[in-house]
Design an enzyme around this catalytic site. Sequence first.
Site, PDB file in Angstrom:
ATOM      1  CG  ASP A  15      -1.714  -0.815   0.748  1.00 27.13           C
ATOM      2  OD1 ASP A  15      -1.568  -1.590   0.285  1.00 27.13           O
ATOM      3  OD2 ASP A  15      -1.687  -1.807   2.817  1.00 27.13           O
ATOM      4  CD  GLU A 188      -9.219  -1.917  -0.819  1.00 20.66           C
ATOM      5  OE1 GLU A 188      -9.200  -1.693  -0.237  1.00 20.66           O
ATOM      6  OE2 GLU A 188      -9.200  -3.125  -2.473  1.00 20.66           O
TER       7      GLU A 188
END
Length: 559
Positions: A15, A188
């Site tokens: 991420d 997301e």
Amino acid sequence: MSTIQNPILPGFNADPSIIRVGDTYYIANSTFEWFPGVRLHESKDLEHWNLLPSPLSTTTLLDMKGNPSSGGIWAPDLSYADGKFWLVYTDVKVTEGAFKDMTNYLTTATDIKGPWTDPIKLNGVGFDASLFHDKNGRKYLVQQTWDHREYHHPFDSITLTEFDVETMKLKPETAHTIYTGTHVKLVEGPHLYQINDYYYLFAAQGGTVFTHQEVVARSKSLDAYSFETEPGDPFLTNLDIPDNYVQKQGHGGLVSTPGGEWYYASLMARPWNHVNESSTDPRGWSTLGRETSIQKVEWDEAGWPRIVGGHGGTTFVEGPKDAIATEAPADHSQHDDFTSPTLDINWNTLRVPFTEKIGTTGDGKLTLVGQGSLANTHDLSLIARRWQAFYFDAQVKVKFDPFSYQQMAGLTNYYNDRHWSFAFITWNEIKGHVIEVGENNRGNYTSYLKDDAIKIPEGTEYVWFRTKVRKESYTYEYSFDGTNFTEIPVTLDAAILSDDYVLQSYGGFFTGAFVGLAVVDYAGYDAKAEFYDFDYKELGDKALGDGTYSWRASESRFD
């Protein structure tokens, strides 16, 4: 001009949130239940990266005791504005079931190395929150929005909420949906950028597995539902390219160079298959977890960003023309003689910081105090570091004097509380001090040696343990003199320590394999063990068949 090889951050560095301040690039990565929270690296060439101190190093900033595996820090966002760094991070307390209980926090610092301010609580609307600094001076929190209702999709939308810099609080009355994603769902990881006349929203979809992808949408305003999706293929995905060396790309961030070139940092994985498996089903086992890749970006005539080389990206990427050569270690090998009173920056603990309750370090040894088992999510004496290569050796010297089979100390390869193995000194009723190998697989524990546990000769003060990780499998060895090692006749399947294997039975699958040092005394008598001269030596990513290893990857998973 250099050529960058992916991954740029090997081993569990998921991420990525990437920014540039002046001539220096910074990446912040998720750490989930591992402490300290948020992993930071810096570089001036996008190719060579140096690890920085983690910002969330105190329980004031991060309290994760009791967090479930793969809870904790999800998708931190690093930004720079108004002369300081802004870090938004999420602490997830519930991972399984209909709910994702979480809290989003904000901390700031004028120096990337800290100190960081006490956290400001933002909200719990959804994870993957990022802070957008508009050129007009206003700021907004952009986030995935969670919906627990079983008749709705849980990944509801991307929500924008204004942040008041005077009160340092959100204005919930301003919250509105700006994007719902496409039919792929699971939208997301949002990041907003203001480029020319448009606001560009980069968002992940498809789940952080082999179906993962990144899409781009844009709008000339921040009004509700005003963003349109980039036409054609997704901005980035490997779903339709199973042979690519790089897989799972999607969630990440955009950055520009001083000279005006553009790059996109993404999570990625490098799965492998057993020789008797199909290369597409299962797609593979990602024992190094989700890593960080970099891809070059160009803009088409219509003003949409496109990945150079196609939407699957490439293993080798042209570096920036204005890169400043950055000195960094050739690999991630580590030797620790434990002379420092603080842990080396590569070590991590689970959920809580390293304190005297866990142990002490300095004067040439690490002392750990036995607590719960490796299945414990509250009280555990374990320090561990990431697997960052497919081929490596790790070893350590151990002193331990157990009087119960409930006491264990040694070397572990660990994914989470349900998936790990352990080569350790313990005691049994037949032989006294012995060496055993145990494994937890989906929460089911197996002792491999049992009555054949290796007796430690009377008068032996130290036992050396070594693990040899060889991509698809790994083994343990022991020595009583530190020179002559004997292989323990147990070969373990490395796939059990992968995101992909854990996903088959459990919703938390976001980290990667670690190698570590641990002491267990679930009898509750606080038995102590001493560790000396830990060594982690990377051998490369690819066996050449002549006893040597090469780190240079091909473009294909299967070459």
